[in-house]
Design an enzyme around this catalytic site. Structure first.
Site, PDB file in Angstrom:
ATOM      1  N   ASP A  15       3.253  -4.587   7.681  1.00 29.37           N
ATOM      2  CA  ASP A  15       2.050  -3.763   7.580  1.00 29.37           C
ATOM      3  C   ASP A  15       0.849  -4.700   7.761  1.00 29.37           C
ATOM      4  O   ASP A  15       0.473  -5.440   6.858  1.00 29.37           O
ATOM      5  CB  ASP A  15       2.022  -3.071   6.213  1.00 29.37           C
ATOM      6  CG  ASP A  15       0.708  -2.341   5.965  1.00 29.37           C
ATOM      7  OD1 ASP A  15      -0.186  -2.391   6.842  1.00 29.37           O
ATOM      8  OD2 ASP A  15       0.570  -1.736   4.890  1.00 29.37           O
ATOM      9  N   LYS A  71     -10.368  -0.237  10.176  1.00 27.77           N
ATOM     10  CA  LYS A  71     -10.646  -1.448   9.388  1.00 27.77           C
ATOM     11  C   LYS A  71     -11.001  -2.617  10.312  1.00 27.77           C
ATOM     12  O   LYS A  71     -11.485  -3.644   9.869  1.00 27.77           O
ATOM     13  CB  LYS A  71      -9.426  -1.826   8.539  1.00 27.77           C
ATOM     14  CG  LYS A  71      -9.072  -0.775   7.487  1.00 27.77           C
ATOM     15  CD  LYS A  71      -7.896  -1.202   6.678  1.00 27.77           C
ATOM     16  CE  LYS A  71      -7.211  -0.048   5.974  1.00 27.77           C
ATOM     17  NZ  LYS A  71      -7.962   0.539   4.873  1.00 27.77           N
ATOM     18  N   GLN A 127      -4.444  -4.984   6.926  1.00 27.26           N
ATOM     19  CA  GLN A 127      -5.469  -5.957   6.524  1.00 27.26           C
ATOM     20  C   GLN A 127      -5.305  -7.262   7.299  1.00 27.26           C
ATOM     21  O   GLN A 127      -6.298  -7.924   7.611  1.00 27.26           O
ATOM     22  CB  GLN A 127      -5.380  -6.248   5.013  1.00 27.26           C
ATOM     23  CG  GLN A 127      -5.575  -5.039   4.112  1.00 27.26           C
ATOM     24  CD  GLN A 127      -6.999  -4.497   4.133  1.00 27.26           C
ATOM     25  OE1 GLN A 127      -7.956  -5.187   4.468  1.00 27.26           O
ATOM     26  NE2 GLN A 127      -7.139  -3.227   3.768  1.00 27.26           N
ATOM     27  N   HIS A 149       0.876  -1.171   0.000  1.00 28.13           N
ATOM     28  CA  HIS A 149       0.000   0.000   0.000  1.00 28.13           C
ATOM     29  C   HIS A 149       0.915   1.223   0.000  1.00 28.13           C
ATOM     30  O   HIS A 149       2.037   1.163   0.511  1.00 28.13           O
ATOM     31  CB  HIS A 149      -0.838  -0.054   1.292  1.00 28.13           C
ATOM     32  CG  HIS A 149      -1.883   1.009   1.415  1.00 28.13           C
ATOM     33  ND1 HIS A 149      -1.595   2.296   1.803  1.00 28.13           N
ATOM     34  CD2 HIS A 149      -3.228   0.979   1.225  1.00 28.13           C
ATOM     35  CE1 HIS A 149      -2.712   3.008   1.848  1.00 28.13           C
ATOM     36  NE2 HIS A 149      -3.725   2.228   1.503  1.00 28.13           N
ATOM     37  N   CYS A 161      -4.772   2.517  -3.633  1.00 25.84           N
ATOM     38  CA  CYS A 161      -3.502   2.983  -3.035  1.00 25.84           C
ATOM     39  C   CYS A 161      -2.410   1.934  -3.237  1.00 25.84           C
ATOM     40  O   CYS A 161      -1.589   1.700  -2.336  1.00 25.84           O
ATOM     41  CB  CYS A 161      -3.660   3.322  -1.559  1.00 25.84           C
ATOM     42  SG  CYS A 161      -4.758   4.680  -1.264  1.00 25.84           S
TER      43      CYS A 161
HETATM   44  C1  LIG Z   1      -2.479  -2.850   3.545  1.00 27.61           C
HETATM   45  C2  LIG Z   1      -2.752  -1.449   4.003  1.00 27.61           C
HETATM   46  N1  LIG Z   1      -1.756  -0.761   4.592  1.00 27.61           N
HETATM   47  C3  LIG Z   1      -1.951   0.481   5.044  1.00 27.61           C
HETATM   48  C4  LIG Z   1      -3.156   1.100   4.913  1.00 27.61           C
HETATM   49  C5  LIG Z   1      -3.310   2.487   5.428  1.00 27.61           C
HETATM   50  O1  LIG Z   1      -4.286   2.559   6.432  1.00 27.61           O
HETATM   51  P1  LIG Z   1      -4.636   3.979   7.042  1.00 27.61           P
HETATM   52  O2  LIG Z   1      -5.091   4.821   5.881  1.00 27.61           O
HETATM   53  O3  LIG Z   1      -5.726   3.729   8.008  1.00 27.61           O
HETATM   54  O4  LIG Z   1      -3.400   4.491   7.640  1.00 27.61           O
HETATM   55  C6  LIG Z   1      -4.207   0.446   4.277  1.00 27.61           C
HETATM   56  C7  LIG Z   1      -5.509   1.098   4.051  1.00 27.61           C
HETATM   57  O5  LIG Z   1      -6.186   0.811   3.079  1.00 27.61           O
HETATM   58  C8  LIG Z   1      -4.006  -0.882   3.843  1.00 27.61           C
HETATM   59  O6  LIG Z   1      -4.984  -1.584   3.269  1.00 27.61           O
END
Ligand SMILES: Cc1ncc(COP(=O)(O)O)c(C=O)c1O
Length: 418
Positions: free
Chosen positions: A209, A235, A212, A130, A376
């Protein structure tokens, strides 16, 4: 709340009734909410927990000597313990409250990265990250000249582990990998990756990360043995504005503060040096997201009450059903075609007759909420030679009726655009 003793979650989720927003309609149709990978709906108990703070005992924390402030401080710090338990951290001192997963990665890049890396040092990430686990490293590269290496993804959406391994070198200082891809649902073999990196050089720091990952399966950061793990509350059925950075304690303790201000200091002086608090508090400058932390605690209680294993099982059954059903739609290409045991509840697809934004708009008219776009994950889209997909993502409250509405909607897209 649904009956926790029911050990056979069917493809029709018995937890759906816990989510007030799911009883709404969209464009005159029952809402089929299939955009939980972007942000999940909130169960009543999370809403109530926040309401209880706001109506029955709100104040700032860590400062007041009066009862409601002391009580709320206690509840806030108990939530830190609860989250540590939920992710298998050895202590609440491993848990830093951030705004979201993005802030967690930025904190690591700007605090650990700036203090420990120098020009020419190498960072490995993957093509399926992401943007939250790409751009902070690009900013760091611009600031201090670190070099970013990227492990490629195979055409079925699986990480190319052999090529990943070949990127490891004497210059590698840091590895950042997504646990589950938000774009294709790929479950990365994190244990294998951590072992491989540690085997190569145990000094390399690893960030996972889990934005998810934490939503779809049971996580134990101690077993995982990564140095950092980030996730985001919204999420995980919790409110927006709250995220978690887990870090190994010695590492957190060795890192300089990310931001300065109130609450993160032991003593401030204009004459002598300012002294910071120990980790995790030195990373929490300013008034935290108090109400949102309590909401996250309620979400964790709710999930523990159900069990992450049950949620995983439910989503797996539904993913199998959805994958079969969607494959029958003419002209539809599914991305992330790996074995379903390596995939979470995310269906990303294109259609030969319509762009993903057209698919999203027609589905909206049918009451089906999906995400259309690059999710993203622009580098992943680029690697697949596409600019976007439509994405249906599952949650513990998703059920067969959502998938049936999706399939009906996709048939309508086909009819309109054929
Ligand atoms: C795999 C992953 N990493 C990071 C993020 C970023 O999350 P946030 O926007 O809540 O910081 C997302 C959000 O879609 C995500 O799906």
């Amino acid at each position: 709340m649904a009956d926790d003793t029911d050990d056979t979650i069917e493809i029709n989720s018995s937890y759906r009734a816990d989510f007030p927003a799911l009883s709404k309609t969209m464009n005159g149709n029952p809402l089929a909410f299939l955009d939980s990978a972007a942000s999940a709906q909130k169960p009543r108990c999370v809403i109530d927990s926040m309401d209880a703070v706001l109506t029955g005992g709100y104040s700032n924390i860590h400062r007041g000597l009066y009862e409601i402030s002391q009580n709320l401080t206690q509840e806030f710090e108990n939530t830190r313990k609860k989250i540590a338990g939920f992710i298998g951290a050895s202590s609440e001192k491993n848990i830093v409250f951030t705004r979201n997963a993005t802030e967690g990665v930025n904190l690591v890049a700007q605090s650990w990265g700036r203090a420990n890396l120098k020009a020419g040092d190498e960072i490995i990430i993957t093509q399926m990250e992401h943007h939250a686990n790409i751009v902070p490293w690009q900013i760091l590269a611009g600031q201090i000249g670190v070099v970013i290496k990227v492990a490629p993804v195979l055409s079925d959406g699986v990480l190319d582990i052999c090529k990943f391994e070949k990127l490891l070198s004497d210059k590698t200082k840091f590895v950042g990998v997504v646990e589950i891809s938000n774009a294709f649902g790929t479950i990365n073999p994190i244990d294998k990756i951590v072992k491989m990196v540690r085997g190569y050089n145990s000094d390399i720091k690893i960030l996972i990360d889990g934005a998810q990952g934490i939503v779809h399966r049971s996580v134990n950061v101690s077993d995982m043995d990564a140095d950092f793990y980030v996730f985001t509350g919204h999420k995980l059925y919790a409110p927006t504005g709250i995220g978690i950075l887990y870090g190994k304690y010695d590492l957190l303790q060795s890192m300089p503060p990310y931001q300065g201000g109130g609450d993160m200091i032991e003593r401030v002086s204009l004459t002598y040096s300012t002294i910071y608090r120990e980790a995790p508090y030195k990373f929490e400058a300013g008034t935290p997201a108090i109400v949102e932390v309590i909401g996250l605690g309620a979400a964790v209680d709710y999930l523990v009450g159900i069990s992450m294993d049950k949620i995983m099982e439910h989503e797996r059954k539904l993913l199998e059903y959805a994958t079969q059903a969607i494959s029958d739609i003419d002209g539809l290409t599914l991305y992330g075609t790996m074995d379903l045991t390596q995939k979470a509840g995310i269906l990303s697809f294109t259609m030969d007759c319509a762009h993903s934004s057209d698919i999203g708009m027609i589905l909206d008219q049918c009451g089906v909420a999906v995400r259309s776009g690059h999710h993203c994950a622009m580098p992943l889209m680029e690697a697949m030679g596409i600019d976007s997909t439509a994405r249906a993502s599952l949650a513990l409250y998703s059920d067969k009726s959502d998938i049936d509405a999706l399939i009906m909607g996709l048939k309508k897209v086909r009819e309109l655009f054929k």
